[in-house]
Each structure stands twice: as structure tokens, then as C-alpha cells.
Enzyme design. Structure first.
Site, PDB file in Angstrom:
ATOM      1  N   CYS A   1     -16.331  -9.793   6.088  1.00 53.15           N
ATOM      2  CA  CYS A   1     -15.702  -8.504   5.813  1.00 53.15           C
ATOM      3  C   CYS A   1     -14.495  -8.687   4.904  1.00 53.15           C
ATOM      4  O   CYS A   1     -13.638  -9.531   5.166  1.00 53.15           O
ATOM      5  CB  CYS A   1     -15.224  -7.851   7.102  1.00 53.15           C
ATOM      6  SG  CYS A   1     -16.483  -7.786   8.360  1.00 53.15           S
TER       7      CYS A   1
ATOM      8  N   CYS B   1     -19.416   1.582   9.318  1.00 57.26           N
ATOM      9  CA  CYS B   1     -18.646   0.910  10.362  1.00 57.26           C
ATOM     10  C   CYS B   1     -17.404   1.772  10.559  1.00 57.26           C
ATOM     11  O   CYS B   1     -16.563   1.868   9.656  1.00 57.26           O
ATOM     12  CB  CYS B   1     -18.267  -0.499   9.912  1.00 57.26           C
ATOM     13  SG  CYS B   1     -17.136  -1.328  11.057  1.00 57.26           S
TER      14      CYS B   1
ATOM     15  N   CYS C   1       0.439   0.407  10.299  1.00 55.97           N
ATOM     16  CA  CYS C   1      -0.015  -0.620   9.354  1.00 55.97           C
ATOM     17  C   CYS C   1       1.088  -1.489   8.743  1.00 55.97           C
ATOM     18  O   CYS C   1       1.997  -0.997   8.078  1.00 55.97           O
ATOM     19  CB  CYS C   1      -0.821   0.014   8.235  1.00 55.97           C
ATOM     20  SG  CYS C   1      -1.599  -1.260   7.204  1.00 55.97           S
TER      21      CYS C   1
ATOM     22  N   CYS D   1       0.827  -1.207   0.000  1.00 53.76           N
ATOM     23  CA  CYS D   1       0.000   0.000   0.000  1.00 53.76           C
ATOM     24  C   CYS D   1       0.864   1.261   0.000  1.00 53.76           C
ATOM     25  O   CYS D   1       1.887   1.329   0.668  1.00 53.76           O
ATOM     26  CB  CYS D   1      -0.920  -0.011   1.214  1.00 53.76           C
ATOM     27  SG  CYS D   1      -2.065   1.377   1.235  1.00 53.76           S
TER      28      CYS D   1
ATOM     29  N   ARG E   1     -17.377  -3.303  18.288  1.00 57.96           N
ATOM     30  CA  ARG E   1     -16.606  -4.486  17.895  1.00 57.96           C
ATOM     31  C   ARG E   1     -15.247  -4.518  18.575  1.00 57.96           C
ATOM     32  O   ARG E   1     -14.446  -3.595  18.420  1.00 57.96           O
ATOM     33  CB  ARG E   1     -16.432  -4.518  16.369  1.00 57.96           C
ATOM     34  CG  ARG E   1     -17.776  -4.405  15.639  1.00 57.96           C
ATOM     35  CD  ARG E   1     -17.689  -4.782  14.177  1.00 57.96           C
ATOM     36  NE  ARG E   1     -18.935  -4.481  13.482  1.00 57.96           N
ATOM     37  CZ  ARG E   1     -19.998  -5.280  13.437  1.00 57.96           C
ATOM     38  NH1 ARG E   1     -19.971  -6.453  14.031  1.00 57.96           N
ATOM     39  NH2 ARG E   1     -21.100  -4.916  12.784  1.00 57.96           N
TER      40      ARG E   1
ATOM     41  N   CYS F   1       0.261   5.046   6.945  1.00 58.24           N
ATOM     42  CA  CYS F   1      -0.366   4.824   8.254  1.00 58.24           C
ATOM     43  C   CYS F   1       0.648   4.118   9.180  1.00 58.24           C
ATOM     44  O   CYS F   1       1.085   2.999   8.878  1.00 58.24           O
ATOM     45  CB  CYS F   1      -1.626   3.975   8.096  1.00 58.24           C
ATOM     46  SG  CYS F   1      -2.696   4.564   6.758  1.00 58.24           S
TER      47      CYS F   1
ATOM     48  N   CYS G   1     -19.439  -6.779   4.306  1.00 65.47           N
ATOM     49  CA  CYS G   1     -18.785  -5.523   4.666  1.00 65.47           C
ATOM     50  C   CYS G   1     -17.499  -5.432   3.845  1.00 65.47           C
ATOM     51  O   CYS G   1     -16.902  -6.455   3.511  1.00 65.47           O
ATOM     52  CB  CYS G   1     -18.472  -5.516   6.158  1.00 65.47           C
ATOM     53  SG  CYS G   1     -17.603  -4.028   6.693  1.00 65.47           S
TER      54      CYS G   1
HETATM   55  N1  SAM Z   1      -6.756   0.236   3.279  1.00 62.53           N
HETATM   56  C1  SAM Z   1      -8.027   0.467   3.826  1.00 62.53           C
HETATM   57  C2  SAM Z   1      -8.056   1.654   4.752  1.00 62.53           C
HETATM   58  O1  SAM Z   1      -7.021   2.034   5.288  1.00 62.53           O
HETATM   59  O2  SAM Z   1      -9.147   2.210   4.946  1.00 62.53           O
HETATM   60  C3  SAM Z   1      -8.629  -0.727   4.524  1.00 62.53           C
HETATM   61  C4  SAM Z   1      -7.830  -1.645   5.421  1.00 62.53           C
HETATM   62  S1  SAM Z   1      -7.174  -0.973   6.922  1.00 62.53           S
HETATM   63  C5  SAM Z   1      -6.012  -2.204   7.327  1.00 62.53           C
HETATM   64  C6  SAM Z   1      -8.486  -1.052   8.107  1.00 62.53           C
HETATM   65  C7  SAM Z   1      -8.198  -0.594   9.526  1.00 62.53           C
HETATM   66  O3  SAM Z   1      -7.487  -1.600  10.239  1.00 62.53           O
HETATM   67  C8  SAM Z   1      -7.373   0.650   9.751  1.00 62.53           C
HETATM   68  O4  SAM Z   1      -8.095   1.831   9.571  1.00 62.53           O
HETATM   69  C9  SAM Z   1      -6.958   0.490  11.203  1.00 62.53           C
HETATM   70  O5  SAM Z   1      -7.901   1.094  12.071  1.00 62.53           O
HETATM   71  C10 SAM Z   1      -6.951  -1.019  11.405  1.00 62.53           C
HETATM   72  N2  SAM Z   1      -5.564  -1.505  11.609  1.00 62.53           N
HETATM   73  C11 SAM Z   1      -4.622  -1.652  10.660  1.00 62.53           C
HETATM   74  N3  SAM Z   1      -3.463  -2.094  11.193  1.00 62.53           N
HETATM   75  C12 SAM Z   1      -3.663  -2.213  12.522  1.00 62.53           C
HETATM   76  C13 SAM Z   1      -2.837  -2.603  13.619  1.00 62.53           C
HETATM   77  N4  SAM Z   1      -1.558  -2.921  13.452  1.00 62.53           N
HETATM   78  N5  SAM Z   1      -3.375  -2.629  14.854  1.00 62.53           N
HETATM   79  C14 SAM Z   1      -4.668  -2.286  15.028  1.00 62.53           C
HETATM   80  N6  SAM Z   1      -5.494  -1.896  14.039  1.00 62.53           N
HETATM   81  C15 SAM Z   1      -5.001  -1.853  12.802  1.00 62.53           C
HETATM   82 FE1  SF4 Z   2      -2.853   1.209   3.351  1.00 59.10          FE
HETATM   83 FE2  SF4 Z   2      -2.735   0.095   5.745  1.00 59.10          FE
HETATM   84 FE3  SF4 Z   2      -3.212   2.696   5.548  1.00 59.10          FE
HETATM   85 FE4  SF4 Z   2      -5.108   0.927   4.767  1.00 59.10          FE
HETATM   86  S1  SF4 Z   2      -4.340   1.227   6.852  1.00 59.10           S
HETATM   87  S2  SF4 Z   2      -4.427   2.769   3.678  1.00 59.10           S
HETATM   88  S3  SF4 Z   2      -3.784  -0.724   3.992  1.00 59.10           S
HETATM   89  S4  SF4 Z   2      -1.312   1.647   4.914  1.00 59.10           S
END
Ligand code: SAM
Ligand code: SF4
Ligand code: DTB
Length: 336
Positions: free
Chosen positions: A99, A191, A62, A55, A263, A59, A131
Site C-alpha cells: 500500500c 478499501c 493527522c 499536507c 483490517r 484532518c 493499493c
Molecule cells: N492523504 C490521503 C487521504 O487523506 O485520503 C491518504 C493518507 S491518510 C494518512 C489515510 C488514512 O489514515 C486517513 O483517512 C485516516 O483514516 C488514517 N489516519 C491518519 N492519521 C491517523 C492517526 N493518527 N491515527 C489513526 N488513523 C490515522
Molecule cells: Fe492530508 Fe493527513 Fe488529511 Fe490525508 S489524512 S488529507 S495526509 S491531513
């Protein structure tokens, strides 16, 4: 006593609830939960990463961001039939919601989106709630997802507006709110929740809850994630979230958003069983089951089922989700 649905919460009021003595807080959350739901069944949701890693976003939490070296193997968008097979298995194991997550910054109008729409149709035809979490969406894309039968769209605020820039720089808080607005306008359930344990002050958690509750409609579901600190991400050294802080967050969400599904999302594999039960007692009424979340570990299915059975917690049935409520019927599209 009917539960009160408010959209004018102040940070001070919510902070006062959050900081109550723990037993008082949990007692209040339980009371609200009983009034709003009349039972304490737990919705079992299954999560599948349909497109993994690589990606472009930054973030900080992530493991799927390409710029961090986390060992997550990038995988292209899965084929429709593979995804539907996983949905079938999830249904057999008791899931009522399926989901699908994609490591995308945003949805693009291309054949990959068409493929996701096909997945949504297939999942809904099985009688499961569908979802998706695919990043940012335009109004038109939300409309097309609705048309395909999508039940809910997950798009988290993640944290407060004030703390947000410490976590993500490649898109703004306003971008997130805009996507949520597009989802809501299309009549898809929202959500939306966030993560704790990223080094944010308690004030930031409260501000996020206030932003969620003061939207024109409460999100239909609110995922509360405890950070899973993944090696290679900027947040790799964050200490584990304290259970009591997680319980406070969940109980506060339950009290200010009485009818939303709260959740208990990421972080269960790092928690004791008793801690998870305490979160449920505080108002969490949904979990993701299955060995993996998107890329990180989740508790074993058998252990989860045994825990619910030991605690006498029944899973929510297929016709008991949000779409079954008269006031939420408008977001439910029956697929013939
Ligand atoms: N890429 C899309 C986005 O960012 O909207 C969808 C997938 S993203 C992984 C969905 C959510 O997972 C993120 O907004 C975050 O809140 C949660 N998430 C991701 N990595 C995480 C982590 N290491 N620990 C806890 N929550 C996490
Ligand atoms: Fe990409 Fe992870 Fe951010 Fe979703 S949460 S936009 S997968 S970097
Ligand atoms: C949400 O709030 N939590 C889920 C779901 N929405 C998509 C995702 C948690 C991901 C945890 C990190 C991982 O497994 O990659």
C-alpha cells in the site's frame, strides 16, 4: 448456512449488535467469519509513505497536516525504483499487498501522478496486490489507476457524517463519497473504513458502519484504525482507545460486512498482544506489518511473526486475496 449480504441495515439494528454481551458478539462474529471465509488466515500488508507531510488539509488526527507542528519531516514524492525496492523487500518478508500513501489533498494530473502510475505497474508486475491512498480522485484518474493495474484504493470515511465536521473542515463528506464512487465505477476494489477514539459518541461509530455497509457494494476491505494521538495535532490529548471498544467495532463490521477484509490498522503498537488477538478473534483478518505505518510506530516484524506463530494463525497466501474470488474477478487485472 450462506452468509447474508445486506445493504439495508438500520442504525438501531447495528447498535443492538454492537451492544451485545461481549462473548455473544464475538461468537456471532466468529460464526460469520467462518462461514464467509472458511479459514482464519491473516493478510499481511505492507505500508509505505511515498510522499510525506506538508499536507494542506486540516484532518484533526493527522500528523502530516502542515498546519500542526508534529515533527514529521516533509519529504517529496519518492522515486519509482526506491519504492519498488521496498515492495520487493516487503514481498520477501511475506506481504501479499503493498500500500502506497501520499499526503495529498487530491491527485493532480501532472508528472507526479505519472510516477505513481509507474509505481503501481511495478508493484503489480511483482505479483503483489497494489493499493494506493492519494486523496481525492476524479473518474478519469481512477480509470488510469485501474489501467495501470491498481488492485485497491483506500479512502476512508473516517467517522460519521454527523461527527465529520468536528474532525475535518477542508473537504466534505460528499467529496469523500464522490471519490469512492469514482473508484467503484473504475472497477477498483474499495478499501474504506475509519478511526475510533477521536472523542466521537458510539452512535457516530454505528452511523459510519451503517454508511459503509449500505453502499451499493460493501467495501472490499474495511480498515478500522484506533487513533494514534500524535503530539501537535488537535487530538493529541485523547486517551487511548479501550480494547473492548475496538473489539466491538471490529466484530460489528465483520457481522454486517461478512465477506470484506476487516483490517486491524493503526493503533496496534499501543495495544497488548492479547488485545490484538481478541480483535482477530472478532473478525479482523489483516494487519500492516513493518516498523512504521505512514509516520507512526508499528510493532516489530519479528514480534508480529512470533505472535501469529504462537497463535497458530497462518498468513494469507498470494493467491488467496480478494481477487482470487470468482465474484471479485472483475476487479482483477492480470499484468502480463
Ligand atoms: N492523504 C490521503 C487521504 O487523506 O485520503 C491518504 C493518507 S491518510 C494518512 C489515510 C488514512 O489514515 C486517513 O483517512 C485516516 O483514516 C488514517 N489516519 C491518519 N492519521 C491517523 C492517526 N493518527 N491515527 C489513526 N488513523 C490515522
Ligand atoms: Fe492530508 Fe493527513 Fe488529511 Fe490525508 S489524512 S488529507 S495526509 S491531513
Ligand atoms: C488506513 O486506514 N490506515 C493506514 C492506511 N489506511 C493508509 C494509515 C494509518 C496511518 C496512521 C498514522 C501514521 O502513521 O501517520
Amino acid at each position: 448456512m450462506p452468509v447474508e449480504i445486506r445493504h439495508d441495515w438500520t442504525v438501531e439494528e447495528v447498535r443492538a449488535i454492537h451492544d451485545l454481551p461481549l462473548f455473544e458478539l464475538v461468537y456471532r462474529a466468529q460464526t460469520v467469519h467462518r462461514e464467509a471465509f472458511g479459514h482464519h488466515k491473516i493478510q499481511l500488508c505492507s505500508l509505505l509513505s511515498i510522499k510525506t507531510g506538508g499536507c494542506v488539509e486540516d484532518c484533526a488526527y493527522c500528523p502530516q497536516a502542515a498546519r500542526y507542528h508534529t515533527g514529521v519531516k516533509a519529504q517529496p514524492l519518492m522515486q519509482v525504483e526506491e519504492v519498488l525496492q521496498r515492495a520487493r523487500e516487503a514481498k520477501e518478508m511475506g506481504a501479499t499487498r503493498f500500500c502506497m500513501g501520499a499526503a495529498w489533498r487530491e491527485v493532480r494530473d501532472n508528472e507526479h501522478f505519472e510516477r505513481v502510475l509507474e509505481m503501481v505497474r511495478g508493484v503489480r508486475a511483482m505479483g503483489l496486490e497494489a493499493c494506493a491512498t492519494l486523496g481525492m480522485l476524479t473518474e478519469e484518474q481512477a480509470r488510469r489507476l485501474k489501467e495501470a493495474g491498481l488492485t485497491a484504493y483506500n479512502h476512508n470515511l473516517d467517522t460519521s457524517e454527523s461527527y465529520y465536521e468536528k474532525i475535518i473542515s477542508t473537504r466534505t463528506y460528499q467529496d469523500r463519497l464522490r471519490t469512492l464512487e469514482n473508484v467503484r465505477k473504475a472497477g477498483i476494489q474499495v478499501c474504506c473504513g475509519g478511526i475510533i477514539g477521536m472523542g466521537e459518541p458510539v452512535e457516530a461509530r454505528i452511523e459510519m458502519l451503517v454508511t459503509l455497509a449500505n453502499q451499493e457494494k460493501h467495501p472490499d476491505s474495511v480498515p478500522i484504525n484506533a487513533l494514534v494521538a500524535v503530539e501537535g495535532t488537535p487530538l493529541q490529548s485523547r486517551p487511548p482507545v479501550d480494547t473492548i471498544e475496538m473489539v466491538r467495532m471490529i466484530a460489528t463490521a465483520r457481522i454486517i460486512m461478512p465477506k470484506s477484509f476487516v483490517r486491524l490498522s493503526a493503533g496496534r503498537a499501543q495495544m497488548s498482544e492479547e488485545a490484538q488477538l481478541l480483535c482477530m478473534m472478532a473478525g479482523a483478518n489483516s494487519i500492516f506489518f513493518g516498523e512504521k505505518l505512514l509516520t507512526t510506530k508499528n510493532p516489530q516484524y519479528e514480534a508480529d511473526m512470533a505472535l501469529l506463530a504462537r497463535a497458530g494463525l497462518e498468513p494469507l497466501g498470494p493467491e488467496e486475496g480478494l481477487h482470487a474470488r470468482p465474484e471479485d474477478r472483475h476487479v482483477y487485472v492480470e499484468i502480463a
